[in-house]
Design an enzyme around this catalytic site. Structure first.
Site, short mmCIF file in Angstrom:
data_model
loop_
_atom_site.label_atom_id
_atom_site.label_comp_id
_atom_site.label_asym_id
_atom_site.label_seq_id
_atom_site.Cartn_x
_atom_site.Cartn_y
_atom_site.Cartn_z
N GLY A 1 0.87 -1.19 0.00
CA GLY A 1 0.00 0.00 0.00
C GLY A 1 0.90 1.23 0.00
N GLY B 1 -3.46 14.09 -7.78
CA GLY B 1 -4.65 13.40 -7.23
C GLY B 1 -4.95 13.88 -5.83
N ARG B 2 -3.88 14.14 -5.07
CA ARG B 2 -4.07 14.55 -3.67
C ARG B 2 -4.77 15.89 -3.55
NH1 ARG B 2 1.80 12.04 -2.66
NH2 ARG B 2 0.99 9.94 -2.42
N GLN C 1 -21.99 15.82 16.95
CA GLN C 1 -22.15 16.24 18.35
C GLN C 1 -23.23 17.32 18.45
OE1 GLN C 1 -20.62 14.67 20.67
NE2 GLN C 1 -21.23 15.87 22.43
N GLU D 1 -4.84 7.52 -1.62
CA GLU D 1 -3.87 8.38 -2.34
C GLU D 1 -2.75 8.85 -1.41
OE1 GLU D 1 -5.23 10.87 -5.46
OE2 GLU D 1 -7.06 9.70 -5.71
N GLY D 2 -2.37 7.96 -0.49
CA GLY D 2 -1.29 8.25 0.45
C GLY D 2 -1.84 8.67 1.79
N GLU E 1 0.17 9.85 7.33
CA GLU E 1 1.56 9.64 7.78
C GLU E 1 2.52 9.80 6.59
OE1 GLU E 1 -1.00 7.68 8.50
OE2 GLU E 1 -1.17 7.86 10.68
C1 FAD Z 1 -11.79 2.83 -0.15
C2 FAD Z 1 -10.42 2.72 -0.72
C3 FAD Z 1 -10.21 3.04 -2.04
C4 FAD Z 1 -8.95 2.91 -2.61
N1 FAD Z 1 -8.77 3.17 -3.94
C5 FAD Z 1 -7.57 2.88 -4.51
C6 FAD Z 1 -7.41 2.97 -5.92
O1 FAD Z 1 -8.32 3.36 -6.66
N2 FAD Z 1 -6.22 2.60 -6.46
C7 FAD Z 1 -5.18 2.17 -5.68
O2 FAD Z 1 -4.13 1.84 -6.23
N3 FAD Z 1 -5.30 2.09 -4.33
C8 FAD Z 1 -6.47 2.42 -3.73
N4 FAD Z 1 -6.61 2.32 -2.37
C9 FAD Z 1 -5.47 1.90 -1.56
C10 FAD Z 1 -4.90 3.04 -0.71
O3 FAD Z 1 -4.21 3.94 -1.52
C11 FAD Z 1 -4.04 2.40 0.40
O4 FAD Z 1 -4.95 1.83 1.32
C12 FAD Z 1 -3.15 3.41 1.09
O5 FAD Z 1 -2.13 3.87 0.24
C13 FAD Z 1 -2.50 2.82 2.34
O6 FAD Z 1 -1.96 1.55 2.11
P1 FAD Z 1 -2.35 0.33 3.07
O7 FAD Z 1 -3.81 0.33 3.23
O8 FAD Z 1 -1.71 -0.88 2.55
O9 FAD Z 1 -1.73 0.72 4.47
P2 FAD Z 1 -0.26 0.40 4.94
O10 FAD Z 1 0.73 0.91 3.97
O11 FAD Z 1 -0.17 -1.02 5.36
O12 FAD Z 1 -0.15 1.32 6.23
C14 FAD Z 1 -0.74 0.96 7.49
C15 FAD Z 1 -0.46 2.11 8.46
O13 FAD Z 1 0.97 2.26 8.62
C16 FAD Z 1 1.34 3.59 8.30
N5 FAD Z 1 2.64 3.60 7.63
C17 FAD Z 1 3.08 2.82 6.60
N6 FAD Z 1 4.32 3.15 6.26
C18 FAD Z 1 4.71 4.15 7.09
C19 FAD Z 1 5.89 4.93 7.22
N7 FAD Z 1 6.95 4.75 6.43
N8 FAD Z 1 5.93 5.86 8.19
C20 FAD Z 1 4.87 6.06 9.00
N9 FAD Z 1 3.71 5.37 8.92
C21 FAD Z 1 3.64 4.43 7.98
C22 FAD Z 1 0.25 4.10 7.36
O14 FAD Z 1 0.20 5.49 7.33
C23 FAD Z 1 -0.98 3.44 7.97
O15 FAD Z 1 -1.43 4.21 9.05
C24 FAD Z 1 -7.86 2.48 -1.79
C25 FAD Z 1 -8.08 2.20 -0.44
C26 FAD Z 1 -9.33 2.29 0.10
C27 FAD Z 1 -9.53 1.95 1.54
#
Ligand code: FAD
Length: 379
Positions: free
Chosen positions: A131, A242-243, A336, A363-364, A367
């Site tokens: 992710g 995108g952001r 609330q 989209e990131g 964090e």
């Molecule tokens: C409803 C929904 C729609 C989405 N749509 C798309 C889409 O269209 N296309 C696509 O490609 N993706 C999509 N995503 C994926 C989304 O971009 C990812 O969920 C997001 O980038 C975070 O990745 P992850 O969920 O694997 O979390 P992880 O990367 O596993 O992170 C878990 C936690 O650890 C923290 N973390 C991770 N690394 C670090 C670091 N180096 N320092 C500090 N904190 C850290 C994160 O901030 C988070 O709080 C979607 C997700 C959702 C839920």
């Protein structure tokens, strides 16, 4: 410095506002509850030119600036954040990427129909194990003559079910990290390409999110976007823009929270008077308004920098983190202020709280945005 919107931007705001209030507002609570994709709304957004707002008219877009796009995104998301994300993905992830990185052949074949809204696009970067660390993807694209064979699993793809075309990232060269990732455009319905079930989500429930399964999907070399190995850079550059769209979506949710708080607090009588006469309520409203205005300035600044072709990456990250956190605070305070009624689906404000959460994740995450911001300051 001029904070005044142009006549064109004011017109877009008016058009998007009226459209959202008249066409998207009816049924928004039901669509959220029953996970109904806003098909008619999206078709009407296409007619209004909202699906390819920033794309050049050569490719059937509207050729508008990024500020106009954020204004429309805010207005749509103020009423229906699910419709907002459908629009955001097509505009800033799909059309932007194709216009800036794809060949004329791809633009002719795909971008024209995507920018006009005749077709819908998705952007597929994430995978179950990758992710935030998107470069750790496992989906592979093996070159065989004039085509690639793509295999793997992508997850959480917004528009995955309702889109026609998917921008997809896959590894073309192993062991070289992000330099081995390439970008493709893939058509739904091709052999070996399967769509997963819709995810059951906390918020933006009327938008679709799903897994994609690829088993030796044959993709022509003509569908490679940019150079082999250049996909990761394309993804990052696209997500910067995108952001700004997601920040505008968060802004819309926050504004909806303020609007609902103002009207309810004036109507709700307790102790013989509207609750709005209490300073505790007034301070919540004042804080919401201050934060929303600050978030809007950041969103517009990021959009303006992008339009001026200045470096906007860290400001886009600032806008996304800040606006998403404002949306969380404003929507929570809104519930609330509504008291017990706010906790009921019928009030329609708990949806704002649920919808706000995703803006801190996709989209990131917040964090990762802070990592981007800190890096730009400490470099
Ligand atoms: C409803 C929904 C729609 C989405 N749509 C798309 C889409 O269209 N296309 C696509 O490609 N993706 C999509 N995503 C994926 C989304 O971009 C990812 O969920 C997001 O980038 C975070 O990745 P992850 O969920 O694997 O979390 P992880 O990367 O596993 O992170 C878990 C936690 O650890 C923290 N973390 C991770 N690394 C670090 C670091 N180096 N320092 C500090 N904190 C850290 C994160 O901030 C988070 O709080 C979607 C997700 C959702 C839920």
């Amino acid at each position: 410095m001029n904070f005044q919107l142009t006549e064109e931007q004011i017109l877009i705001q008016k058009t998007a506002r009226e459209f959202a209030d008249t066409e998207l507002a009816p049924g928004v609570v039901e669509r959220d509850e029953k996970k109904i994709w806003p098909k008619e709304g999206v078709a009407k957004m296409a007619k209004l030119g909202f699906m390819g707002m920033m794309t050049d008219p050569t490719w059937n877009g509207e050729g508008m600036d990024t500020i106009s796009y954020t204004i429309a995104m805010e207005e749509i998301s103020r009423v229906d954040a699910s419709a907002g994300v459908v629009m955001s993905v097509n505009n800033s992830l799909v059309c932007y990427l194709l216009e800036n990185f794809a060949s004329n052949h791809i633009k002719e074949k795909y971008l024209k129909s995507l920018a006009s809204g005749e077709k819908l696009g998705a952007f597929s970067l994430s995978e179950p194990q990758s992710g935030s660390d998107a470069s750790n993807m496992k989906t592979t694209a093996k070159k065989e003559g004039d085509h690639y064979l793509i295999s793997g699993i992508k997850n959480w793809v917004t528009n995955g079910i309702n889109s026609d075309y998917v921008i997809l990232f896959a590894v073309t060269e192993k062991e070289v990290g992000h330099k081995g990732i390439s970008c493709f455009i893939v058509e739904k319905g091709w052999d070996g390409f399967e769509i997963g079930k819709p995810e059951n989500k906390l918020g933006i429930r009327a938008s679709d999110t799903c897994e994609l399964y690829l088993d030796n999907v044959k993709v022509s070399v003509d569908n490679l976007i940019g150079n082999e190995g250049g996909g990761f850079k394309i993804a990052l550059a696209t997500l910067d823009g995108g952001r700004i769209g997601i920040a505008a979506q968060a802004l819309g949710i926050a504004q909806a929270s303020l609007n609902a708080s103002v009207s309810y607090s004036k109507e709700r009588i307790q102790f013989g008077k509207p609750i709005s006469i209490n300073q505790a309520i007034q301070f919540k409203i004042a804080d919401m308004a201050m934060e929303i205005e600050s978030a809007r300035l950041l969103v517009r600044q990021a959009a303006w920098k992008k339009d001026q072709k200045q470096n906007y990456s860290h400001v886009a990250s600032m806008a996304k983190v800040y606006a998403s956190e404002v949306a969380i605070r404003a929507s929570t305070q809104c519930v609330q202020i509504h008291g017990g009624f706010g906790y009921m689906r019928e009030a329609g404000v708990e949806r704002l709280m649920r919808d706000a959460k995703i803006t801190q994740i996709y989209e990131g995450t917040s964090e990762i945005q802070r990592v981007v911001i800190a890096r730009s300051i400490l470099k």
